[in-house]
Design an enzyme around this catalytic site. Structure first.
Site, PDB file in Angstrom:
ATOM      1  N   LYS A   1     -13.116  22.487   7.577  1.00 33.56           N
ATOM      2  CA  LYS A   1     -14.217  23.213   8.223  1.00 33.56           C
ATOM      3  C   LYS A   1     -14.976  22.186   9.061  1.00 33.56           C
ATOM      4  CE  LYS A   1     -16.680  26.983   8.683  1.00 33.56           C
ATOM      5  NZ  LYS A   1     -16.197  28.147   9.438  1.00 33.56           N
TER       6      LYS A   1
ATOM      7  N   ASP B   1      -4.495  30.903  -3.988  1.00 37.68           N
ATOM      8  CA  ASP B   1      -4.538  32.224  -4.618  1.00 37.68           C
ATOM      9  C   ASP B   1      -4.231  33.317  -3.603  1.00 37.68           C
ATOM     10  OD1 ASP B   1      -5.053  31.283  -7.117  1.00 37.68           O
ATOM     11  OD2 ASP B   1      -6.820  32.538  -7.456  1.00 37.68           O
TER      12      ASP B   1
END
Ligand code: NAD
Length: 352
Positions: A188, A248
């Site tokens: 980020k 995930d």
């Protein structure tokens, strides 16, 4: 070859999936002439019950003396409300205590399970094989955290050092060299200073790997691209928290969390191998859990820690053949009549 394996079944379905995996390892030992010695150890909720601690010292010490660690899963509702103690602390303690800094999570979509993938067929056409390399012992999960005196604010610190980033990216580069030679660094960097440092370190590390194509994606874009066009990825290298979330997400693309293995590696050949899923208290003790994620984790152990390539291939081929033959546990059955945990173990062993 003789190998000593520390086995931590843990809680919930952990004990069930480990039981089948040890049977598969024994079958491999017999077929290829190896001896696997197992030391059974406690960690997680069961260890809290017997010692008051999620990770007893004896467990950590015995793991250090072994050639590798095989772990089921830890946790469950029984241990959720003990002040200051959580079963999952055992995982952090093992990763930190064993110096495991890189978590490898392959997201492979088996063609036989295409129907379980929630994405449109044209998006996954041609299959899917992504390796997420997640930093495991740094970042916000290990940073300083606390609350203000008045209890009205809280903080968790994301911090990374150059050597921490460097060794993770080297690991990712080495893995990419054995695959399609493409690494996507996810960060980020438009907001976070740590991410900007990741990019600087990446520029240095990948200068030594001119054959590797490197690109950078912001984590919000990466999470979108994973469902929009997952076939663009080969190796994804990222920080602890981003890797946790993205792996995930990737697991859902493959159809079932019950199919996903993982490896945590440190320096040298030592590693800890465990399924991506948790202890699944909702299905524990019913002989319905899918043991394939743990069985495939054992295959990774043979490949990465023991350099037993043919043996790892044999397990992966037996799993593929089992799926080809239409044998499914409930989580991947999709309407077909499912088999139980033990029967899935039997089926894999029969195909070895
Ligand atoms: P979970 O992975 O245990 O379960 C999520 C869902 O997937 C459940 O519906 C479960 O039935 C299903 N599932 C998981 N593994 C499966 C398998 N092998 N076969 C078939 N279905 C399977 O995640 P959760 O429910 O968020 O967590 C349950 C407990 O596990 C919590 O205490 C959590 O902290 C712990 N946990 C431990 C680990 C670990 O030990 N590495 C990882 C994640 C969660």
């Amino acid at each position: 070859m003789i190998k000593n394996i520390a086995v931590i079944p843990g809680d919930g379905i952990g004990t069930e999936v480990i039981e089948q995996t040890v049977r598969v390892l024994d079958a491999i030992g017999e077929k290829f002439g190896h001896t696997f010695n197992y030391t059974y150890l406690e960690a997680g909720g069961c260890a809290i019950d017997s010692t008051g601690k999620p990770l007893p010292e004896e467990t950590l010490e015995a793991c250090k003396k072994s050639d590798s660690v095989l772990l089921g899963a830890v946790g469950g509702p029984k241990w959720e409300n003990i002040p200051g103690i959580r079963p999952e602390q055992a995982l952090l303690g093992l990763r930190g205590g064993l110096g495991l800094f890189a978590n490898l999570r392959p997201a492979i979509m088996y063609d036989q399970l295409k129907a379980a993938c929630p994405l449109k067929e044209e998006i996954i056409e041609g299959g899917l094989d992504i390796m997420i390399v997640r930093e495991l012992t740094g970042g916000i999960y290990f940073g300083e955290s606390g609350r203000s005196e008045d209890g009205q604010s809280a903080y968790d610190v994301e911090a990374y050092s150059v050597p921490e980033i460097e060794r993770l990216l080297v690991q990712a580069a080495e893995i990419a060299m054995k695959r399609k030679k493409h690494v996507t660094v996810v960060d980020k960097a438009n907001i976070l200073e740590t991410s900007r440092m990741w990019r600087e370190v990446a520029a240095k590390v990948f200068a030594d790997y001119p054959e590797i194509k490197v690109d950078f994606l912001y984590v919000d874009n990466a999470s979108m691209q994973l469902v929009r066009n997952p076939r663009q990825f080969d190796v994804i290298a990222t920080s602890n928290i981003f890797g946790d979330i993205l792996s995930d997400e990737a697991s859902q693309i493959t159809g079932s969390i019950g199919m996903l293995p993982s490896a945590s590696l440190g320096v040298g050949s030592f590693g800890m191998y465990e399924p991506v899923h948790g202890s699944a208290p909702d299905i524990a003790g019913k002989n319905i859990a899918n043991p394939l994620a743990t069985i495939l984790s054992a295959a990774m152990m043979l490949r990465y820690s023991f350099n037993m390539t043919a043996e790892a291939d044999a397990i992966e081929a037996a799993v593929g053949k089992t799926l080809d033959d239409g044998i499914r546990t409930a989580d991947i059955a999709g309407g077909a009549s499912p088999v139980g945990t033990k029967e899935m173990g039997d089926a894999v062993i029969a195909r070895l």
